[in-house]
Design a protein around this motif. Structure first.
Motif, PDB file in Angstrom:
ATOM      1  N   VAL A 157      32.516  58.117  33.916  1.00 13.57           N
ATOM      2  CA  VAL A 157      31.680  57.195  33.158  1.00 13.57           C
ATOM      3  C   VAL A 157      32.608  56.296  32.361  1.00 13.57           C
ATOM      4  CG1 VAL A 157      29.918  56.983  31.368  1.00 13.57           C
ATOM      5  CG2 VAL A 157      29.798  58.870  33.014  1.00 13.57           C
ATOM      6  N   LEU A 158      32.427  54.996  32.521  1.00 13.99           N
ATOM      7  CA  LEU A 158      33.230  54.033  31.771  1.00 13.99           C
ATOM      8  C   LEU A 158      32.714  53.995  30.349  1.00 13.99           C
ATOM      9  CD1 LEU A 158      35.484  51.908  31.872  1.00 13.99           C
ATOM     10  CD2 LEU A 158      33.725  50.224  32.477  1.00 13.99           C
ATOM     11  N   SER A 159      33.433  54.634  29.434  1.00 16.69           N
ATOM     12  CA  SER A 159      32.988  54.756  28.048  1.00 16.69           C
ATOM     13  C   SER A 159      33.071  53.431  27.301  1.00 16.69           C
ATOM     14  CB  SER A 159      33.804  55.827  27.328  1.00 16.69           C
ATOM     15  OG  SER A 159      35.194  55.533  27.440  1.00 16.69           O
TER      16      SER A 159
ATOM     17  N   ARG B 236      48.769  36.974  45.072  1.00 17.63           N
ATOM     18  CA  ARG B 236      47.315  36.888  45.169  1.00 17.63           C
ATOM     19  C   ARG B 236      46.758  37.703  44.007  1.00 17.63           C
ATOM     20  NH1 ARG B 236      44.198  39.427  50.178  1.00 17.63           N
ATOM     21  NH2 ARG B 236      45.470  41.110  49.390  1.00 17.63           N
ATOM     22  N   TRP B 237      45.942  37.085  43.227  1.00 17.27           N
ATOM     23  CA  TRP B 237      45.386  37.708  42.032  1.00 17.27           C
ATOM     24  C   TRP B 237      43.947  38.096  42.298  1.00 17.27           C
ATOM     25  CZ3 TRP B 237      49.061  37.966  38.176  1.00 17.27           C
ATOM     26  CH2 TRP B 237      50.180  37.142  38.345  1.00 17.27           C
ATOM     27  N   LEU B 238      43.604  39.359  42.085  1.00 12.09           N
ATOM     28  CA  LEU B 238      42.243  39.861  42.266  1.00 12.09           C
ATOM     29  C   LEU B 238      41.689  40.226  40.899  1.00 12.09           C
ATOM     30  CD1 LEU B 238      42.883  42.287  45.276  1.00 12.09           C
ATOM     31  CD2 LEU B 238      42.324  39.851  45.357  1.00 12.09           C
ATOM     32  N   ILE B 239      40.590  39.623  40.546  1.00 12.07           N
ATOM     33  CA  ILE B 239      39.948  39.921  39.266  1.00 12.07           C
ATOM     34  C   ILE B 239      38.548  40.435  39.563  1.00 12.07           C
ATOM     35  CG2 ILE B 239      39.167  39.003  37.056  1.00 12.07           C
ATOM     36  CD1 ILE B 239      41.402  36.867  37.340  1.00 12.07           C
ATOM     37  N   PHE B 240      38.319  41.695  39.272  1.00 11.42           N
ATOM     38  CA  PHE B 240      37.015  42.318  39.480  1.00 11.42           C
ATOM     39  C   PHE B 240      36.217  42.184  38.187  1.00 11.42           C
ATOM     40  CE2 PHE B 240      39.911  44.226  42.462  1.00 11.42           C
ATOM     41  CZ  PHE B 240      39.164  44.281  43.632  1.00 11.42           C
ATOM     42  N   THR B 241      35.020  41.648  38.290  1.00 12.58           N
ATOM     43  CA  THR B 241      34.227  41.389  37.092  1.00 12.58           C
ATOM     44  C   THR B 241      32.756  41.254  37.449  1.00 12.58           C
ATOM     45  OG1 THR B 241      33.946  39.910  35.186  1.00 12.58           O
ATOM     46  CG2 THR B 241      34.601  38.884  37.267  1.00 12.58           C
ATOM     47  N   ASP B 242      31.927  41.408  36.450  1.00 13.90           N
ATOM     48  CA  ASP B 242      30.499  41.142  36.642  1.00 13.90           C
ATOM     49  C   ASP B 242      30.134  39.753  36.101  1.00 13.90           C
ATOM     50  OD1 ASP B 242      30.838  41.806  33.989  1.00 13.90           O
ATOM     51  OD2 ASP B 242      29.139  43.173  33.892  1.00 13.90           O
TER      52      ASP B 242
ATOM     53  N   LEU C  23      42.195  52.819  44.266  1.00 11.44           N
ATOM     54  CA  LEU C  23      40.821  52.413  43.940  1.00 11.44           C
ATOM     55  C   LEU C  23      40.401  51.159  44.700  1.00 11.44           C
ATOM     56  CD1 LEU C  23      38.428  53.146  42.083  1.00 11.44           C
ATOM     57  CD2 LEU C  23      39.441  51.639  40.365  1.00 11.44           C
ATOM     58  N   PHE C  24      41.324  50.230  44.878  1.00 11.44           N
ATOM     59  CA  PHE C  24      41.003  48.967  45.541  1.00 11.44           C
ATOM     60  C   PHE C  24      41.782  48.785  46.843  1.00 11.44           C
ATOM     61  CE2 PHE C  24      40.291  48.160  40.935  1.00 11.44           C
ATOM     62  CZ  PHE C  24      38.910  48.030  41.001  1.00 11.44           C
ATOM     63  N   CYS C  25      42.116  49.897  47.516  1.00 11.30           N
ATOM     64  CA  CYS C  25      42.937  49.836  48.727  1.00 11.30           C
ATOM     65  C   CYS C  25      42.323  48.964  49.811  1.00 11.30           C
ATOM     66  CB  CYS C  25      43.239  51.234  49.257  1.00 11.30           C
ATOM     67  SG  CYS C  25      41.777  52.157  49.789  1.00 11.30           S
TER      68      CYS C  25
ATOM     69  N   LEU D  78      31.927  42.996  40.675  1.00  9.29           N
ATOM     70  CA  LEU D  78      31.938  44.446  40.500  1.00  9.29           C
ATOM     71  C   LEU D  78      31.253  44.761  39.172  1.00  9.29           C
ATOM     72  CD1 LEU D  78      33.079  47.122  41.792  1.00  9.29           C
ATOM     73  CD2 LEU D  78      34.953  46.913  40.150  1.00  9.29           C
ATOM     74  N   THR D  79      30.158  45.452  39.232  1.00  9.01           N
ATOM     75  CA  THR D  79      29.453  45.837  38.016  1.00  9.01           C
ATOM     76  C   THR D  79      30.058  47.115  37.451  1.00  9.01           C
ATOM     77  OG1 THR D  79      27.844  47.248  39.136  1.00  9.01           O
ATOM     78  CG2 THR D  79      27.283  44.878  38.947  1.00  9.01           C
ATOM     79  N   PRO D  80      29.820  47.411  36.177  1.00  8.79           N
ATOM     80  CA  PRO D  80      30.301  48.690  35.635  1.00  8.79           C
ATOM     81  C   PRO D  80      29.790  49.896  36.432  1.00  8.79           C
ATOM     82  CG  PRO D  80      29.710  47.218  33.850  1.00  8.79           C
ATOM     83  CD  PRO D  80      29.258  46.550  35.131  1.00  8.79           C
ATOM     84  N   ALA D  81      28.538  49.849  36.882  1.00  6.13           N
ATOM     85  CA  ALA D  81      27.979  50.966  37.664  1.00  6.13           C
ATOM     86  C   ALA D  81      28.709  51.104  39.005  1.00  6.13           C
ATOM     87  CB  ALA D  81      26.486  50.761  37.892  1.00  6.13           C
ATOM     88  N   GLU D  82      29.034  49.983  39.642  1.00  6.93           N
ATOM     89  CA  GLU D  82      29.776  50.028  40.905  1.00  6.93           C
ATOM     90  C   GLU D  82      31.185  50.568  40.689  1.00  6.93           C
ATOM     91  OE1 GLU D  82      27.667  46.289  43.249  1.00  6.93           O
ATOM     92  OE2 GLU D  82      29.262  45.883  41.798  1.00  6.93           O
ATOM     93  N   LEU D  83      31.813  50.177  39.583  1.00  2.00           N
ATOM     94  CA  LEU D  83      33.147  50.699  39.264  1.00  2.00           C
ATOM     95  C   LEU D  83      33.078  52.204  39.039  1.00  2.00           C
ATOM     96  CD1 LEU D  83      36.171  50.278  38.516  1.00  2.00           C
ATOM     97  CD2 LEU D  83      35.383  50.107  36.154  1.00  2.00           C
TER      98      LEU D  83
END
Length: 182
Positions: free
Chosen positions: A50-52, A10-16, A67-69, A32-37
Motif C-alpha cells: 500500500v502506497l502510504s 529516454r525518460w519515463l515518467i509514470f503519473t496519473d 517493476l517496470f521491466c 499509472l494510477t496509485p492503485a495500479e502502482l
C-alpha cells in the motif's frame, strides 16, 4: 528542457497526471494510477503493498528495473532520478567507455544517490535489491526508509569491494551556478 538535450537518454515518467504541452520526444509520460502502482508492486513482491504517501516511492527506486521491466526491453541501462534536477550533458559524464566497463554508476564519489543512479539492464541487476536483508519488509513499511541511499547502497558497495560488481562513483556536481542575492 534538460532531458530533451540528452537525446541518448529516454525518460519515463509514470503519473496519473496528463502530459504537459511540449513534452520532448525522449520524455515519455506514462499513465499509472496509485492503485495500479500498488497492484504492480504487490505482484512483484508477492505480498500486499500500500502506497502510504508519495515519498515512499523513493524506497522503491532500486526495484524500478524489475517493476517496470516491460518498458526497458531495449535499454542497456535503467536508472532512477528525481524530477527537480537540471541535467547537463550526461553523455559527457557517462561516456561509452565508462558505460561499457561498469554495472552501476552514480554522480557522487561516496554513495549511490537517489537523484541519479544508473544500473546495467540485466535480470540480475534489475533484481539486485532482493539481495538486501529484509528488503520486502522495508519496501512494505509505511514509513520512508531511505532504502536507495542506505541498504541498497551498502549492498552495492559491499559487492564492489568483493569485486562482484563494477561500480563507478564520481563527484559530478557542477559549481558554475552564480546566485545573486539582493
Amino acid at each position: 528542457r534538460s532531458c530533451s538535450t540528452n537525446a541518448d537518454f529516454r525518460w519515463l515518467i509514470f503519473t496519473d497526471l496528463p502530459a504537459p504541452d511540449g513534452t520532448p520526444v525522449n520524455v515519455h509520460i506514462l499513465p499509472l494510477t496509485p492503485a495500479e502502482l500498488e497492484a504492480r508492486v504487490s505482484a512483484m513482491l508477492e505480498t500486499s503493498f500500500v502506497l502510504s504517501r508519495g515519498y515512499k516511492l523513493v524506497d522503491l527506486k532500486p526495484a524500478y528495473g524489475e517493476l517496470f521491466c516491460d518498458y526497458l526491453t531495449d535499454c542497456d541501462f535503467w536508472g532512477y532520478t528525481d524530477l527537480d534536477v537540471i541535467y547537463g550533458d550526461l553523455a559527457r559524464f557517462f561516456p561509452t567507455d565508462i558505460l561499457q566497463s561498469h554495472d552501476v554508476l552514480s554522480p557522487s564519489d561516496r554513495l549511490l544517490v537517489g537523484h541519479l543512479t544508473l544500473l546495467r539492464n540485466t535480470l540480475d541487476m534489475c533484481r539486485l535489491y532482493r539481495s538486501c536483508p529484509g528488503y520486502k519488509q522495508i519496501l512494505c513499511r509505511e514509513t520512508h526508509e531511505g532504502f536507495d541511499e542506505k541498504g541498497f547502497h551498502q549492498l552495492v558497495i559491499n559487492l564492489a569491494q568483493q569485486q562482484q560488481l563494477r561500480v563507478y562513483l564520481r563527484d559530478m556536481k557542477a559549481e558554475d551556478i552564480i546566485l545573486r542575492l539582493t
